[in-house]
Design a protein around this motif. Structure first.
Motif, PDB file in Angstrom:
ATOM      1  N   THR A 113      50.533  94.087  60.997  1.00 39.55           N
ATOM      2  CA  THR A 113      51.917  94.007  60.504  1.00 39.55           C
ATOM      3  C   THR A 113      52.905  94.405  61.603  1.00 39.55           C
ATOM      4  O   THR A 113      53.909  93.721  61.826  1.00 39.55           O
ATOM      5  CB  THR A 113      52.107  94.914  59.271  1.00 39.55           C
ATOM      6  OG1 THR A 113      51.171  94.517  58.271  1.00 39.55           O
ATOM      7  CG2 THR A 113      53.510  94.809  58.719  1.00 39.55           C
ATOM      8  N   ILE A 168      53.117  91.696  64.223  1.00 43.53           N
ATOM      9  CA  ILE A 168      53.892  90.544  63.753  1.00 43.53           C
ATOM     10  C   ILE A 168      55.386  90.879  63.745  1.00 43.53           C
ATOM     11  O   ILE A 168      56.226  90.061  64.141  1.00 43.53           O
ATOM     12  CB  ILE A 168      53.423  90.113  62.348  1.00 43.53           C
ATOM     13  CG1 ILE A 168      52.016  89.523  62.441  1.00 43.53           C
ATOM     14  CG2 ILE A 168      54.376  89.113  61.728  1.00 43.53           C
ATOM     15  CD1 ILE A 168      51.344  89.292  61.098  1.00 43.53           C
ATOM     16  N   LEU A 169      55.725  92.089  63.302  1.00 40.73           N
ATOM     17  CA  LEU A 169      57.134  92.466  63.220  1.00 40.73           C
ATOM     18  C   LEU A 169      57.793  92.521  64.598  1.00 40.73           C
ATOM     19  O   LEU A 169      58.975  92.183  64.751  1.00 40.73           O
ATOM     20  CB  LEU A 169      57.278  93.819  62.516  1.00 40.73           C
ATOM     21  CG  LEU A 169      57.068  93.800  61.011  1.00 40.73           C
ATOM     22  CD1 LEU A 169      57.097  95.228  60.467  1.00 40.73           C
ATOM     23  CD2 LEU A 169      58.121  92.961  60.315  1.00 40.73           C
ATOM     24  N   ASP A 227      59.773  86.067  66.815  1.00 42.83           N
ATOM     25  CA  ASP A 227      59.585  84.898  65.964  1.00 42.83           C
ATOM     26  C   ASP A 227      60.671  84.905  64.910  1.00 42.83           C
ATOM     27  O   ASP A 227      61.340  85.916  64.683  1.00 42.83           O
ATOM     28  CB  ASP A 227      58.208  84.953  65.295  1.00 42.83           C
ATOM     29  CG  ASP A 227      57.517  83.608  65.275  1.00 42.83           C
ATOM     30  OD1 ASP A 227      58.179  82.592  65.532  1.00 42.83           O
ATOM     31  OD2 ASP A 227      56.304  83.595  65.002  1.00 42.83           O
ATOM     32  N   LYS A 251      58.928  82.820  59.542  1.00 37.35           N
ATOM     33  CA  LYS A 251      57.546  82.783  60.060  1.00 37.35           C
ATOM     34  C   LYS A 251      56.917  84.175  59.997  1.00 37.35           C
ATOM     35  O   LYS A 251      55.745  84.323  59.677  1.00 37.35           O
ATOM     36  CB  LYS A 251      57.525  82.259  61.499  1.00 37.35           C
ATOM     37  CG  LYS A 251      57.735  80.786  61.622  1.00 37.35           C
ATOM     38  CD  LYS A 251      57.591  80.352  63.075  1.00 37.35           C
ATOM     39  CE  LYS A 251      57.772  78.855  63.204  1.00 37.35           C
ATOM     40  NZ  LYS A 251      57.644  78.430  64.612  1.00 37.35           N
ATOM     41  N   THR A 252      57.716  85.178  60.320  1.00 34.00           N
ATOM     42  CA  THR A 252      57.209  86.545  60.303  1.00 34.00           C
ATOM     43  C   THR A 252      56.798  86.940  58.888  1.00 34.00           C
ATOM     44  O   THR A 252      55.723  87.499  58.677  1.00 34.00           O
ATOM     45  CB  THR A 252      58.276  87.522  60.831  1.00 34.00           C
ATOM     46  OG1 THR A 252      58.605  87.159  62.169  1.00 34.00           O
ATOM     47  CG2 THR A 252      57.777  88.956  60.809  1.00 34.00           C
ATOM     48  N   ARG A 253      57.656  86.640  57.904  1.00 30.55           N
ATOM     49  CA  ARG A 253      57.319  86.954  56.515  1.00 30.55           C
ATOM     50  C   ARG A 253      56.067  86.210  56.072  1.00 30.55           C
ATOM     51  O   ARG A 253      55.212  86.763  55.370  1.00 30.55           O
ATOM     52  CB  ARG A 253      58.505  86.626  55.604  1.00 30.55           C
ATOM     53  CG  ARG A 253      59.639  87.626  55.719  1.00 30.55           C
ATOM     54  CD  ARG A 253      60.699  87.393  54.669  1.00 30.55           C
ATOM     55  NE  ARG A 253      61.369  86.103  54.804  1.00 30.55           N
ATOM     56  CZ  ARG A 253      62.405  85.853  55.602  1.00 30.55           C
ATOM     57  NH1 ARG A 253      62.901  86.823  56.348  1.00 30.55           N
ATOM     58  NH2 ARG A 253      62.951  84.659  55.642  1.00 30.55           N
ATOM     59  N   ARG A 307      53.599  85.183  57.993  1.00 26.52           N
ATOM     60  CA  ARG A 307      52.434  85.789  58.653  1.00 26.52           C
ATOM     61  C   ARG A 307      52.059  87.118  58.001  1.00 26.52           C
ATOM     62  O   ARG A 307      50.883  87.416  57.809  1.00 26.52           O
ATOM     63  CB  ARG A 307      52.715  85.982  60.146  1.00 26.52           C
ATOM     64  CG  ARG A 307      52.749  84.669  60.907  1.00 26.52           C
ATOM     65  CD  ARG A 307      53.247  84.866  62.293  1.00 26.52           C
ATOM     66  NE  ARG A 307      52.157  85.167  63.200  1.00 26.52           N
ATOM     67  CZ  ARG A 307      52.342  85.527  64.463  1.00 26.52           C
ATOM     68  NH1 ARG A 307      53.566  85.639  64.949  1.00 26.52           N
ATOM     69  NH2 ARG A 307      51.308  85.779  65.222  1.00 26.52           N
ATOM     70  N   ILE A 308      53.067  87.914  57.650  1.00 24.02           N
ATOM     71  CA  ILE A 308      52.805  89.189  56.971  1.00 24.02           C
ATOM     72  C   ILE A 308      52.118  88.925  55.638  1.00 24.02           C
ATOM     73  O   ILE A 308      51.142  89.591  55.281  1.00 24.02           O
ATOM     74  CB  ILE A 308      54.103  89.996  56.777  1.00 24.02           C
ATOM     75  CG1 ILE A 308      54.601  90.515  58.131  1.00 24.02           C
ATOM     76  CG2 ILE A 308      53.881  91.166  55.821  1.00 24.02           C
ATOM     77  CD1 ILE A 308      55.965  91.172  58.072  1.00 24.02           C
TER      78      ILE A 308
END
Length: 110
Positions: free
Chosen positions: A20, A23-24, A28, A32-34, A36-37
């Motif tokens: 997490t 990714i944060l 990006d 996209k981040t949400r 991926r999370i």
């Protein structure tokens, strides 16, 4: 068993937190981040569900094995006690026979 499960939970939690954070902090778009999370959370949930199922299976197997072992040991104890009781009965019958013979001799001599 609890030590093992605590370790697994700790590793999974660390993996999720690390993924997490990675990714944060990755450059990006928010969407996209949400996404991926969300995907990482679903994957972590699936891993935890799978591990919980494995642990449940291991516990069930261990309990079953221990029950079989206990049943076998109990059967052996009952068998041994039965043999010992038979030995005691045989010994008592011999002693009773000897006492009856002694009693007959005493009655004849009187």
């Amino acid at each position: 068993m609890s030590n093992s499960s605590n370790t697994v939970v700790g590793l999974l939690a660390g993996t999720v937190i690390g993924a997490t954070l990675g990714i944060l902090f990755a450059p990006d778009k928010g969407e996209k981040t949400r996404k991926r999370i969300s995907e990482e959370a679903i994957a972590a949930k699936d891993k935890m569900t799978e591990r919980a199922s494995e642990l449940q299976s291991q516990v069930s197997s261990t309990v079953s094995d221990k029950k079989e072992t206990l049943d076998t040991q109990l059967e052996n104890v009952v068998s041994n006690v039965s043999h010992k009781a038979e030995d005691v009965i045989t010994t008592l019958e011999k002693k009773l026979k000897e006492l009856k013979e002694k009693n007959k001799k005493l009655q004849k001599s009187v």
